[in-house]
Motif scaffolding. Structure first.
Motif, PDB file in Angstrom:
ATOM      1  N   ARG A  84      46.274  39.390  36.759  1.00  0.00           N
ATOM      2  CA  ARG A  84      45.187  40.110  37.419  1.00  0.00           C
ATOM      3  C   ARG A  84      45.736  41.254  38.273  1.00  0.00           C
ATOM      4  O   ARG A  84      45.204  42.371  38.254  1.00  0.00           O
ATOM      5  N   MET A  85      46.797  40.999  39.028  1.00  0.00           N
ATOM      6  CA  MET A  85      47.379  42.038  39.869  1.00  0.00           C
ATOM      7  C   MET A  85      48.005  43.149  39.020  1.00  0.00           C
ATOM      8  O   MET A  85      47.970  44.325  39.386  1.00  0.00           O
ATOM      9  N   LYS A  86      48.556  42.780  37.877  1.00  0.00           N
ATOM     10  CA  LYS A  86      49.116  43.770  36.958  1.00  0.00           C
ATOM     11  C   LYS A  86      48.022  44.706  36.449  1.00  0.00           C
ATOM     12  O   LYS A  86      48.280  45.881  36.157  1.00  0.00           O
ATOM     13  N   GLN A  89      43.634  44.272  39.756  1.00  0.00           N
ATOM     14  CA  GLN A  89      42.535  43.468  40.281  1.00  0.00           C
ATOM     15  C   GLN A  89      43.024  42.632  41.466  1.00  0.00           C
ATOM     16  O   GLN A  89      44.226  42.510  41.706  1.00  0.00           O
ATOM     17  N   ASN A  90      42.072  42.063  42.208  1.00  0.00           N
ATOM     18  CA  ASN A  90      42.426  41.169  43.302  1.00  0.00           C
ATOM     19  C   ASN A  90      43.125  39.937  42.768  1.00  0.00           C
ATOM     20  O   ASN A  90      42.886  39.501  41.638  1.00  0.00           O
ATOM     21  N   ARG A  91      43.964  39.360  43.602  1.00  0.00           N
ATOM     22  CA  ARG A  91      44.714  38.170  43.197  1.00  0.00           C
ATOM     23  C   ARG A  91      43.775  37.023  42.818  1.00  0.00           C
ATOM     24  O   ARG A  91      43.978  36.342  41.818  1.00  0.00           O
ATOM     25  N   ALA A  92      42.731  36.791  43.622  1.00  0.00           N
ATOM     26  CA  ALA A  92      41.786  35.699  43.385  1.00  0.00           C
ATOM     27  C   ALA A  92      40.500  36.243  42.780  1.00  0.00           C
ATOM     28  O   ALA A  92      40.019  37.314  43.166  1.00  0.00           O
ATOM     29  N   ALA A  93      39.941  35.505  41.853  1.00  0.00           N
ATOM     30  CA  ALA A  93      38.689  35.915  41.203  1.00  0.00           C
ATOM     31  C   ALA A  93      37.510  35.666  42.131  1.00  0.00           C
ATOM     32  O   ALA A  93      37.477  34.684  42.875  1.00  0.00           O
ATOM     33  N   SER A  94      36.528  36.557  42.100  1.00  0.00           N
ATOM     34  CA  SER A  94      35.301  36.369  42.869  1.00  0.00           C
ATOM     35  C   SER A  94      34.112  36.079  41.959  1.00  0.00           C
ATOM     36  O   SER A  94      33.108  35.521  42.393  1.00  0.00           O
ATOM     37  N   ASP A 130      37.322  33.717  34.569  1.00  0.00           N
ATOM     38  CA  ASP A 130      37.080  34.910  35.389  1.00  0.00           C
ATOM     39  C   ASP A 130      36.558  36.031  34.502  1.00  0.00           C
ATOM     40  O   ASP A 130      36.270  35.824  33.321  1.00  0.00           O
ATOM     41  N   LYS A 131      36.436  37.233  35.036  1.00  0.00           N
ATOM     42  CA  LYS A 131      35.832  38.339  34.284  1.00  0.00           C
ATOM     43  C   LYS A 131      36.703  38.816  33.129  1.00  0.00           C
ATOM     44  O   LYS A 131      36.237  39.569  32.261  1.00  0.00           O
ATOM     45  N   ASN A 132      37.970  38.384  33.109  1.00  0.00           N
ATOM     46  CA  ASN A 132      38.867  38.717  31.994  1.00  0.00           C
ATOM     47  C   ASN A 132      38.829  37.680  30.882  1.00  0.00           C
ATOM     48  O   ASN A 132      39.404  37.880  29.818  1.00  0.00           O
ATOM     49  N   GLY A 133      38.190  36.537  31.166  1.00  0.00           N
ATOM     50  CA  GLY A 133      38.200  35.436  30.211  1.00  0.00           C
ATOM     51  C   GLY A 133      39.336  34.468  30.446  1.00  0.00           C
ATOM     52  O   GLY A 133      39.555  33.561  29.632  1.00  0.00           O
ATOM     53  N   PHE A 134      40.063  34.628  31.562  1.00  0.00           N
ATOM     54  CA  PHE A 134      41.178  33.734  31.866  1.00  0.00           C
ATOM     55  C   PHE A 134      40.654  32.451  32.502  1.00  0.00           C
ATOM     56  O   PHE A 134      39.797  32.480  33.377  1.00  0.00           O
ATOM     57  N   LEU A 135      41.210  31.338  32.088  1.00  0.00           N
ATOM     58  CA  LEU A 135      40.729  30.027  32.521  1.00  0.00           C
ATOM     59  C   LEU A 135      40.890  29.819  34.024  1.00  0.00           C
ATOM     60  O   LEU A 135      41.960  30.044  34.582  1.00  0.00           O
ATOM     61  N   LEU A 136      39.809  29.358  34.664  1.00  0.00           N
ATOM     62  CA  LEU A 136      39.843  28.966  36.066  1.00  0.00           C
ATOM     63  C   LEU A 136      39.819  27.452  36.209  1.00  0.00           C
ATOM     64  O   LEU A 136      40.566  26.875  36.991  1.00  0.00           O
TER      65      LEU A 136
END
Length: 252
Positions: A84-86, A89-94, A130-136
């Motif tokens: 996300r930082m790369k 984006q913020n480190r933590a998803a909102s 998250d908004k990228n589709g990465f598993l939370l």
């Protein structure tokens, strides 16, 4: 050498994140990770791991040990933050997106149920991305569990992982009193996004919500996840996490 083997960069990230020491071992931990990655991608049995990997009992020992120590959750979190930082984006998803995926059973000894809506006998993966589709977070149940009922357990998982989401998008399966219950007990706001009526024919993806459907298609790229071969729900959850870890490792 297999296409699923870790690169040096990927291994160094895992080694640093999990603080593995450099003491001498009969089998390098990198090879153990390669074996687990091979199993997730190919869907083979533990007992049928290729002979150039360590004995399957040893590989399973480390898999079980890391599962108990919640190593997969830690690594998934650190990888997600780095990617996300790369991307700036913020480190933590909102923002989170929630949905479920019914999966046919592949092990006649495992628990299973019947999803009458999808006409699937097996399990159901309840997932937040998250908004990228990465598993939370992921929670697995038998397929006959209604999405709204499973949402409470999924929110408990999110809360346990300390993921500070401000809004979670969901489909019509999460309508009703469950929204207020989750807001009261977990302080997560859920917004139900329905497909608008339209005279146009053909498929039209719903903004934001289509992202989790793409995540499910990513899962299906790993043969271990095409069907449920796991005896335990915990193991089924671990396989989803390992699949998500493999995806993120390729993005660092």
């Amino acid at each position: 050498m297999y296409s699923t083997d870790l690169t040096q960069t990927q291994w160094q990230f895992i080694k640093k994140t999990l603080e593995f020491d450099d003491r001498k071992r009969k089998h390098d931990l990198r090879i153990i990770w390669n074996a687990i990655s091979y199993l997730v991608k190919t869907g083979c049995l533990w007992r049928m791991l290729p002979l150039d990997f360590p004995k399957w009992q040893l590989v399973y020992y480390y898999y079980s040990k890391w599962s108990d120590l919640e190593v997969f959750d830690l690594l998934l979190s650190r990888l997600r933050e780095k990617v996300r930082m790369k991307r700036g984006q913020n480190r933590a998803a909102s923002l989170g997106i929630m949905d479920s995926q019914s999966v046919r059973w592949g092990n006649n000894r495992s628990l299973k149920g019947w999803d009458g809506n999808k006409k699937v006998k097996g399990i159901k993966r309840h997932v937040v991305v998250d908004k990228n589709g990465f598993l939370l977070a992921v929670m697995v149940s038998v397929a006959n569990v209604y999405d709204g009922k499973a949402a409470v357990l999924l929110m408990k998982t999110l809360k346990y992982l300390l993921i500070p989401l401000q809004l979670i998008l969901a489909d019509g399966g999460y309508r009703g009193n469950i929204i207020e219950e989750i807001k009261t007990n977990f302080n997560y706001a859920i917004e139900v996004v329905m497909r608008s009526d339209s005279s146009k024919k053909g498929f039209k993806p719903i903004p934001k919500r289509w992202i989790i459907e793409r995540t499910f298609s990513w899962f299906d790229n790993d043969r271990r996840l095409c069907r449920n071969y796991e005896l335990l729900m915990e193991s089924a959850e671990n396989m989803v996490k390992l699949s998500a870890i493999r995806l993120l490792l390729n993005k660092i």
